[in-house]
Design a protein around this motif. Structure first.
Motif, PDB file in Angstrom:
ATOM      1  N   LEU A  40       5.234  -8.745 -12.354  1.00  0.00           N
ATOM      2  CA  LEU A  40       4.719  -7.427 -12.713  1.00  0.00           C
ATOM      3  C   LEU A  40       3.272  -7.270 -12.247  1.00  0.00           C
ATOM      4  N   ALA A  41       2.451  -8.286 -12.464  1.00  0.00           N
ATOM      5  CA  ALA A  41       1.053  -8.212 -12.027  1.00  0.00           C
ATOM      6  C   ALA A  41       0.958  -8.016 -10.523  1.00  0.00           C
ATOM      7  N   LEU A  42       1.806  -8.693  -9.783  1.00  0.00           N
ATOM      8  CA  LEU A  42       1.794  -8.590  -8.324  1.00  0.00           C
ATOM      9  C   LEU A  42       2.300  -7.227  -7.862  1.00  0.00           C
ATOM     10  N   TYR A  43       3.492  -6.852  -8.311  1.00  0.00           N
ATOM     11  CA  TYR A  43       4.140  -5.644  -7.807  1.00  0.00           C
ATOM     12  C   TYR A  43       3.696  -4.358  -8.483  1.00  0.00           C
ATOM     13  N   SER A  44       2.761  -4.419  -9.420  1.00  0.00           N
ATOM     14  CA  SER A  44       2.215  -3.189  -9.983  1.00  0.00           C
ATOM     15  C   SER A  44       0.958  -2.755  -9.226  1.00  0.00           C
ATOM     16  N   ASP A  45       0.496  -3.586  -8.312  1.00  0.00           N
ATOM     17  CA  ASP A  45      -0.693  -3.286  -7.501  1.00  0.00           C
ATOM     18  C   ASP A  45      -0.284  -2.432  -6.298  1.00  0.00           C
ATOM     19  N   PRO A  46      -0.773  -1.186  -6.226  1.00  0.00           N
ATOM     20  CA  PRO A  46      -0.390  -0.305  -5.113  1.00  0.00           C
ATOM     21  C   PRO A  46      -0.699  -0.891  -3.732  1.00  0.00           C
ATOM     22  N   ASP A  47      -1.776  -1.648  -3.602  1.00  0.00           N
ATOM     23  CA  ASP A  47      -2.090  -2.244  -2.304  1.00  0.00           C
ATOM     24  C   ASP A  47      -1.065  -3.291  -1.894  1.00  0.00           C
ATOM     25  N   VAL A  48      -0.515  -3.996  -2.869  1.00  0.00           N
ATOM     26  CA  VAL A  48       0.480  -5.035  -2.572  1.00  0.00           C
ATOM     27  C   VAL A  48       1.802  -4.406  -2.135  1.00  0.00           C
ATOM     28  N   VAL A  49       2.171  -3.297  -2.768  1.00  0.00           N
ATOM     29  CA  VAL A  49       3.489  -2.702  -2.494  1.00  0.00           C
ATOM     30  C   VAL A  49       3.432  -1.547  -1.493  1.00  0.00           C
ATOM     31  N   ARG A  50       2.323  -1.415  -0.818  1.00  0.00           N
ATOM     32  CA  ARG A  50       2.147  -0.297   0.113  1.00  0.00           C
ATOM     33  C   ARG A  50       3.297  -0.170   1.116  1.00  0.00           C
ATOM     34  N   TYR A  51       3.787  -1.280   1.639  1.00  0.00           N
ATOM     35  CA  TYR A  51       4.838  -1.238   2.661  1.00  0.00           C
ATOM     36  C   TYR A  51       6.209  -1.625   2.100  1.00  0.00           C
ATOM     37  N   ARG A  52       6.300  -1.729   0.819  1.00  0.00           N
ATOM     38  CA  ARG A  52       7.573  -2.039   0.157  1.00  0.00           C
ATOM     39  C   ARG A  52       8.347  -0.736  -0.021  1.00  0.00           C
TER      40      ARG A  52
END
Length: 87
Positions: A40-52
């Motif tokens: 959740l901490a990883l995938y709640s960050d918009p920068d991390v999921v930008r290309y997801r």
């Protein structure tokens, strides 16, 4: 000259259990329910999921659902999703 082919489907089907890979400092292992907060901490960050293909995660239940998808995918031998950890 013959080309060698490799069947990912056959390789996944032949796995006796979830593969684990270890290096000197890190390890790739099977997902666990206890990984939900970190996921959740990883995938709640918009920068991390930008290309997801999904929007940022919003809840722990969503992380648990993703972990269930990972487990079900491996049980069906259609995917392998590792968790990267320190050794």
């Amino acid at each position: 000259m013959a080309l060698h082919t490799y069947s990912l489907d056959a390789a996944l089907a032949a796995l006796p259990g979830f593969p684990e890979l270890s290096g000197r400092r890190t390890r790739l292992r099977a997902p666990r329910t206890s990984d939900a907060d970190a996921l959740l901490a990883l995938y709640s960050d918009p920068d991390v999921v930008r290309y997801r293909q999904r929007p940022p995660m919003a809840s722990r239940d969503e992380a648990l659902g993703t972990l269930a998808e990972y487990r079900e995918g491996f049980e069906a031998r259609t995917r392998v999703d590792w968790m990267l950890t320190r050794r």
